[in-house]
Design a protein around this motif. Structure first.
Motif, PDB file in Angstrom:
ATOM      1  N   ALA B  65      65.118  42.322  81.827  1.00 58.15           N
ATOM      2  CA  ALA B  65      64.883  40.883  81.606  1.00 58.15           C
ATOM      3  C   ALA B  65      63.648  40.666  80.744  1.00 58.15           C
ATOM      4  CB  ALA B  65      64.733  40.174  82.951  1.00 58.15           C
ATOM      5  N   ALA B  66      62.598  41.464  80.994  1.00 55.61           N
ATOM      6  CA  ALA B  66      61.358  41.313  80.213  1.00 55.61           C
ATOM      7  C   ALA B  66      61.620  41.665  78.749  1.00 55.61           C
ATOM      8  CB  ALA B  66      60.270  42.215  80.792  1.00 55.61           C
ATOM      9  N   ILE B  67      62.334  42.778  78.519  1.00 59.37           N
ATOM     10  CA  ILE B  67      62.630  43.198  77.135  1.00 59.37           C
ATOM     11  C   ILE B  67      63.482  42.131  76.433  1.00 59.37           C
ATOM     12  CG2 ILE B  67      63.938  44.879  75.751  1.00 59.37           C
ATOM     13  CD1 ILE B  67      63.072  47.011  77.758  1.00 59.37           C
ATOM     14  N   ALA B  68      64.509  41.655  77.149  1.00 58.55           N
ATOM     15  CA  ALA B  68      65.405  40.652  76.544  1.00 58.55           C
ATOM     16  C   ALA B  68      64.633  39.363  76.250  1.00 58.55           C
ATOM     17  CB  ALA B  68      66.576  40.378  77.479  1.00 58.55           C
ATOM     18  N   ALA B  69      63.768  38.949  77.197  1.00 58.20           N
ATOM     19  CA  ALA B  69      63.019  37.691  77.017  1.00 58.20           C
ATOM     20  C   ALA B  69      62.063  37.796  75.828  1.00 58.20           C
ATOM     21  CB  ALA B  69      62.260  37.353  78.292  1.00 58.20           C
ATOM     22  N   VAL B  70      61.317  38.904  75.765  1.00 58.16           N
ATOM     23  CA  VAL B  70      60.360  39.078  74.657  1.00 58.16           C
ATOM     24  C   VAL B  70      61.110  39.116  73.321  1.00 58.16           C
ATOM     25  CG1 VAL B  70      58.710  40.701  73.613  1.00 58.16           C
ATOM     26  CG2 VAL B  70      58.615  40.252  76.058  1.00 58.16           C
ATOM     27  N   SER B  71      62.213  39.878  73.285  1.00 63.39           N
ATOM     28  CA  SER B  71      62.973  40.023  72.031  1.00 63.39           C
ATOM     29  C   SER B  71      63.544  38.678  71.574  1.00 63.39           C
ATOM     30  CB  SER B  71      64.126  41.010  72.202  1.00 63.39           C
ATOM     31  OG  SER B  71      63.662  42.206  72.732  1.00 63.39           O
ATOM     32  N   VAL B  72      64.136  37.947  72.515  1.00 62.46           N
ATOM     33  CA  VAL B  72      64.749  36.660  72.144  1.00 62.46           C
ATOM     34  C   VAL B  72      63.669  35.659  71.727  1.00 62.46           C
ATOM     35  CG1 VAL B  72      66.022  34.675  73.041  1.00 62.46           C
ATOM     36  CG2 VAL B  72      66.847  36.974  73.489  1.00 62.46           C
ATOM     37  N   THR B  73      62.551  35.624  72.479  1.00 62.06           N
ATOM     38  CA  THR B  73      61.489  34.663  72.143  1.00 62.06           C
ATOM     39  C   THR B  73      60.941  34.919  70.732  1.00 62.06           C
ATOM     40  OG1 THR B  73      60.915  34.652  74.477  1.00 62.06           O
ATOM     41  CG2 THR B  73      59.313  33.669  72.982  1.00 62.06           C
ATOM     42  N   ILE B  74      60.624  36.185  70.460  1.00 67.72           N
ATOM     43  CA  ILE B  74      60.071  36.500  69.126  1.00 67.72           C
ATOM     44  C   ILE B  74      61.122  36.224  68.039  1.00 67.72           C
ATOM     45  CG2 ILE B  74      59.156  38.337  67.641  1.00 67.72           C
ATOM     46  CD1 ILE B  74      57.964  39.614  70.151  1.00 67.72           C
ATOM     47  N   SER B  75      62.364  36.628  68.300  1.00 65.58           N
ATOM     48  CA  SER B  75      63.424  36.427  67.291  1.00 65.58           C
ATOM     49  C   SER B  75      63.628  34.949  66.994  1.00 65.58           C
ATOM     50  CB  SER B  75      64.759  36.999  67.790  1.00 65.58           C
ATOM     51  OG  SER B  75      64.622  38.325  68.104  1.00 65.58           O
ATOM     52  N   VAL B  76      63.715  34.147  68.060  1.00 68.06           N
ATOM     53  CA  VAL B  76      63.955  32.706  67.873  1.00 68.06           C
ATOM     54  C   VAL B  76      62.750  32.061  67.175  1.00 68.06           C
ATOM     55  CG1 VAL B  76      64.238  30.513  69.110  1.00 68.06           C
ATOM     56  CG2 VAL B  76      65.596  32.497  69.776  1.00 68.06           C
ATOM     57  N   GLY B  77      61.545  32.467  67.588  1.00 68.20           N
ATOM     58  CA  GLY B  77      60.326  31.914  66.971  1.00 68.20           C
ATOM     59  C   GLY B  77      60.285  32.206  65.475  1.00 68.20           C
ATOM     60  N   LEU B  78      60.486  33.473  65.128  1.00 67.31           N
ATOM     61  CA  LEU B  78      60.448  33.872  63.712  1.00 67.31           C
ATOM     62  C   LEU B  78      61.591  33.212  62.922  1.00 67.31           C
ATOM     63  CD1 LEU B  78      59.622  37.695  63.853  1.00 67.31           C
ATOM     64  CD2 LEU B  78      58.244  35.909  62.784  1.00 67.31           C
ATOM     65  N   ALA B  79      62.761  33.173  63.536  1.00 66.27           N
ATOM     66  CA  ALA B  79      63.925  32.586  62.848  1.00 66.27           C
ATOM     67  C   ALA B  79      63.700  31.099  62.586  1.00 66.27           C
ATOM     68  CB  ALA B  79      65.180  32.802  63.679  1.00 66.27           C
ATOM     69  N   LEU B  80      63.122  30.402  63.568  1.00 66.12           N
ATOM     70  CA  LEU B  80      62.831  28.968  63.377  1.00 66.12           C
ATOM     71  C   LEU B  80      61.831  28.776  62.244  1.00 66.12           C
ATOM     72  CD1 LEU B  80      62.507  27.545  67.003  1.00 66.12           C
ATOM     73  CD2 LEU B  80      63.991  26.653  65.210  1.00 66.12           C
ATOM     74  N   TRP B  81      60.807  29.623  62.253  1.00 68.25           N
ATOM     75  CA  TRP B  81      59.779  29.516  61.218  1.00 68.25           C
ATOM     76  C   TRP B  81      60.395  29.750  59.829  1.00 68.25           C
ATOM     77  CZ3 TRP B  81      57.381  33.167  57.855  1.00 68.25           C
ATOM     78  CH2 TRP B  81      56.225  32.693  57.210  1.00 68.25           C
ATOM     79  N   LEU B  82      61.191  30.798  59.725  1.00 69.49           N
ATOM     80  CA  LEU B  82      61.826  31.104  58.429  1.00 69.49           C
ATOM     81  C   LEU B  82      62.779  29.991  57.998  1.00 69.49           C
ATOM     82  CD1 LEU B  82      62.630  34.915  58.753  1.00 69.49           C
ATOM     83  CD2 LEU B  82      61.163  33.864  57.038  1.00 69.49           C
ATOM     84  N   ALA B  83      63.583  29.524  58.952  1.00 67.13           N
ATOM     85  CA  ALA B  83      64.588  28.507  58.610  1.00 67.13           C
ATOM     86  C   ALA B  83      63.929  27.193  58.193  1.00 67.13           C
ATOM     87  CB  ALA B  83      65.516  28.281  59.790  1.00 67.13           C
ATOM     88  N   LEU B  84      62.802  26.848  58.828  1.00 68.55           N
ATOM     89  CA  LEU B  84      62.140  25.577  58.489  1.00 68.55           C
ATOM     90  C   LEU B  84      61.289  25.680  57.230  1.00 68.55           C
ATOM     91  CD1 LEU B  84      61.112  24.259  62.027  1.00 68.55           C
ATOM     92  CD2 LEU B  84      62.841  23.305  60.511  1.00 68.55           C
ATOM     93  N   LYS B  85      60.641  26.843  57.052  1.00 68.93           N
ATOM     94  CA  LYS B  85      59.743  26.993  55.904  1.00 68.93           C
ATOM     95  C   LYS B  85      60.494  27.331  54.616  1.00 68.93           C
ATOM     96  CE  LYS B  85      55.532  26.408  57.512  1.00 68.93           C
ATOM     97  NZ  LYS B  85      54.726  25.285  57.015  1.00 68.93           N
ATOM     98  N   PHE B  86      61.644  28.019  54.765  1.00 65.84           N
ATOM     99  CA  PHE B  86      62.331  28.520  53.569  1.00 65.84           C
ATOM    100  C   PHE B  86      63.764  27.990  53.463  1.00 65.84           C
ATOM    101  CE2 PHE B  86      59.107  31.614  54.735  1.00 65.84           C
ATOM    102  CZ  PHE B  86      58.450  31.841  53.547  1.00 65.84           C
ATOM    103  N   THR B  87      63.974  26.784  53.930  1.00 67.94           N
ATOM    104  CA  THR B  87      65.334  26.236  53.954  1.00 67.94           C
ATOM    105  C   THR B  87      65.986  26.298  52.573  1.00 67.94           C
ATOM    106  OG1 THR B  87      64.400  24.689  55.505  1.00 67.94           O
ATOM    107  CG2 THR B  87      66.687  24.325  54.897  1.00 67.94           C
ATOM    108  N   LYS B  88      65.285  25.772  51.570  1.00 64.03           N
ATOM    109  CA  LYS B  88      65.867  25.715  50.222  1.00 64.03           C
ATOM    110  C   LYS B  88      66.101  27.114  49.671  1.00 64.03           C
ATOM    111  CE  LYS B  88      63.935  21.433  48.519  1.00 64.03           C
ATOM    112  NZ  LYS B  88      62.727  20.946  47.854  1.00 64.03           N
ATOM    113  N   GLU B  89      65.054  27.966  49.804  1.00 65.92           N
ATOM    114  CA  GLU B  89      65.124  29.305  49.205  1.00 65.92           C
ATOM    115  C   GLU B  89      66.255  30.127  49.817  1.00 65.92           C
ATOM    116  OE1 GLU B  89      62.471  27.882  50.436  1.00 65.92           O
ATOM    117  OE2 GLU B  89      60.958  27.759  48.868  1.00 65.92           O
ATOM    118  N   LEU B  90      66.421  30.035  51.138  1.00 68.60           N
ATOM    119  CA  LEU B  90      67.444  30.852  51.812  1.00 68.60           C
ATOM    120  C   LEU B  90      68.863  30.360  51.534  1.00 68.60           C
ATOM    121  CD1 LEU B  90      65.702  31.490  55.272  1.00 68.60           C
ATOM    122  CD2 LEU B  90      65.957  33.085  53.381  1.00 68.60           C
ATOM    123  N   ASN B  91      68.978  29.173  50.984  1.00 67.70           N
ATOM    124  CA  ASN B  91      70.312  28.665  50.635  1.00 67.70           C
ATOM    125  C   ASN B  91      70.706  28.980  49.199  1.00 67.70           C
ATOM    126  OD1 ASN B  91      71.494  27.475  52.975  1.00 67.70           O
ATOM    127  ND2 ASN B  91      69.853  25.963  52.918  1.00 67.70           N
TER     128      ASN B  91
END
Lengths: 256, 287
Positions: B65-91
């Motif tokens: 549970a700890a591994i899954a929680a840490v992995s999902v939290t970091i992944s979602v955090g980074l993905a949100l940051w990338l998706a919001l900061k680089f919306t135009k570029e990633l499209n």
């Protein structure tokens, strides 16, 4: 654009492409001992051995393709037809909930708990057994995938065809299949990938006799033969890359 | 006639979708209570008692549970940051394909790659040696098969984050977050307020069930912890298979105890997540 943005984007692209490049280079290397940063041999020797019997990679590739194509075809078609029954059923929510149980469970645990039945049915250690086992995890995905297709609009179309005198076969072949073409293709790709990437369930039901590419990667890791391991990885990742490209170019763009 | 087709469909649904799961669960329950099994001789609760008192299951569950929680939290955090900061570029055309590429890498390959990079004789260890930072391979930090599961978490992040980037880009477009942000800006919101009060709530509200679903998938992950994990504690699926496939036949029932508990937990999670007609089905299909 701010200055840091291109730097971050370049880093992102490098990070994404690095595994592909590294695995190709590793698959072409041999005699790469610590602490050398570059291998002593670099060439196509390993790739040439795909066709030999020593590695068994060609056989694994073919069996993987056959298993994945079978699983994808059967799951997509059965998922399409059966999801219609589930979606139009008065107890739709309960039936959908039942679908989620095998979908959400770890395939390897599911396989381990089912292995007794596969043994009794004589499917243990056989490609057919692996196909059946993988179908059991791909089918719930297909069922969930198509559940949104069978909505009020589709039902109205079916009723319209019936009112105009069309029979059930005509409804499927002249109306439902053409409008679901994009979704059928995506579901086929996805279930193909579910099967193509599957390791745990295959190792349990195949008991090492059905050597798909994922099983091969693992065997080579155990033997510490990282060059052939990388070669298996390349064979494992390039078909999905091609599928993703086709998926994106011809399917997503047409249905979005 | 219509009912006949419907009943045939339902029969197939039960045979393919329900019977295998029910059979697997019932067989595991019977095995865990000693009713079936090669060396078992009748109903007993001793396997349950020994499994629950040994504490290995709880340790493994907490670890997973700890591994899954840490992995999902970091992944979602980074993905949100990338998706919001680089919306135009990633499209843009090329990048919009490149960000799909990680989806072509299965868990077993990702684990193999992580091992090649971060093991003591791996690529980064060799590089560090050449740069004079190491004198011997063993001086390289434990990044795979380590107690903090760094290798597993890194591999999970690289596998999960690309999916969430694509998901958030999709939600950003479908939920018209750009329009909402412009509206908030015209009403006097600061960029920080737009991110925290508009974009993030809209995107997370739409995707939280998928975030939970990924947590459950990682909880049951097998091949990555099998390659990159340590001997003890092990992640749940690795523990279940180790117990069920071991040579000591008297211990197999304890493996089934863990399998039964795991099945109950994920089934309860499925009921909580999907019992009401949630929007998850649509989210899974859309993305």
């Amino acid at each position: 654009m701010k200055l840091w943005k291109p730097a971050i984007l370049s880093l992102l692209v490098i990070l994404i492409l690095f595994p592909f490049v590294y695995l190709v280079l590793l698959s072409m290397a041999s005699n790469w001992r610590f602490p050398e940063v570059l291998p002593a041999y670099f060439g196509l020797k390993n790739w040439g051995r795909i066709f030999g019997s020593e590695t068994g990679l060609l056989g694994s590739f073919i069996i993987s393709v056959v298993i994945s194509l079978s699983v994808a075809t059967v799951s997509t078609l059965s998922g399409f037809f059966i999801s219609r029954t589930v979606s139009y059923h008065p107890r739709k929510n309960t039936l959908t909930l039942l679908t989620y149980f095998p979908y959400i469970m770890a395939p390897v645990v599911f396989g381990a708990c089912l292995s007794f039945f596969f043994l009794k049915l004589g499917l243990f250690g056989k490609p057919t057994g692996v196909i059946v086992a993988q179908f059991m995890i791909a089918f719930p995905y297909a069922l969930i995938f198509f559940s949104s297709f069978w909505n009020e609009r589709t039902k109205s179309l079916e009723n319209l065809v019936a009112t105009l005198g069309g029979n059930r076969v005509q409804t499927f072949f002249k109306v439902l299949f053409p409008i679901a073409k994009g979704m059928l293709l995506i579901c086929f790709f996805q279930t193909f990938l579910i099967s193509w990437f599957e390791y745990g369930l295959t190792s349990i039901i195949g008991v090492g006799k059905v050597q798909t590419l994922t099983i091969k990667v693992f065997l080579f890791i155990k033997e510490a033969n990282f060059y052939y391991g990388a070669l298996s990885c390349c064979l494992l990742i390039f078909p999905p890359v091609v599928l993703l490209y086709l998926n994106k170019k011809y399917v997503f763009n047409k249905i979005v | 006639m219509k009912n006949k087709y419907s009943n045939i469909g339902l029969l197939f649904f039960v045979l393919i979708g329900v019977v295998p799961f029910a059979a697997a669960f019932i067989y595991s329950v019977l095995y865990s209570f000693g009713v079936v099994g090669v060396v078992n001789d009748g109903f007993t609760t001793r396997f349950w008692e020994s499994s629950l008192t040994s504490g290995e299951f709880f340790k493994s569950f907490g670890y997973s549970a700890a591994i899954a929680a840490v992995s999902v939290t970091i992944s979602v955090g980074l993905a949100l940051w990338l998706a919001l900061k680089f919306t135009k570029e990633l499209n843009r055309k090329l990048l919009s394909f490149v960000i799909y590429l990680p989806l072509a890498i299965p868990g077993v390959v990702a684990a193999f790659f992580t091992f090649q990079l971060f093991s003591k004789a791996g690529f980064f260890s060799r590089l560090s040696y050449k740069l004079g930072w190491l004198e011997e391979a063993r001086q390289f930090p434990d990044l795979v098969n380590d107690q903090y599961a760094i290798g597993i978490i890194l591999t999970f992040i690289t596998g999960v984050m690309p999916f969430f980037v694509l998901l958030f880009l999709n939600v950003y477009k479908n939920e018209r977050v750009a329009d909402l942000s412009r509206l908030a800006y015209s009403l006097g919101a600061t960029p920080r307020q737009i991110t925290w009060r508009v974009s993030l709530p809209v995107m997370l509200r739409k995707t939280w069930t998928l975030v939970v679903l990924y947590f459950i998938f990682l909880l049951g992950a097998y091949e990555v912890p099998l390659i990159l994990g340590q001997e003890s504690p092990q992640m749940l699926s690795v523990l279940v298979i180790r117990e069920i496939k071991q040579y000591d036949l008297t211990k197999i029932s304890e493996g089934y105890v863990v399998a039964v508990i795991y099945t109950i937990i994920v089934s309860l999670a499925a009921i909580l997540l999907f019992s009401k007609k949630s929007k998850t089905t649509e989210a899974i299909v859309d993305n």
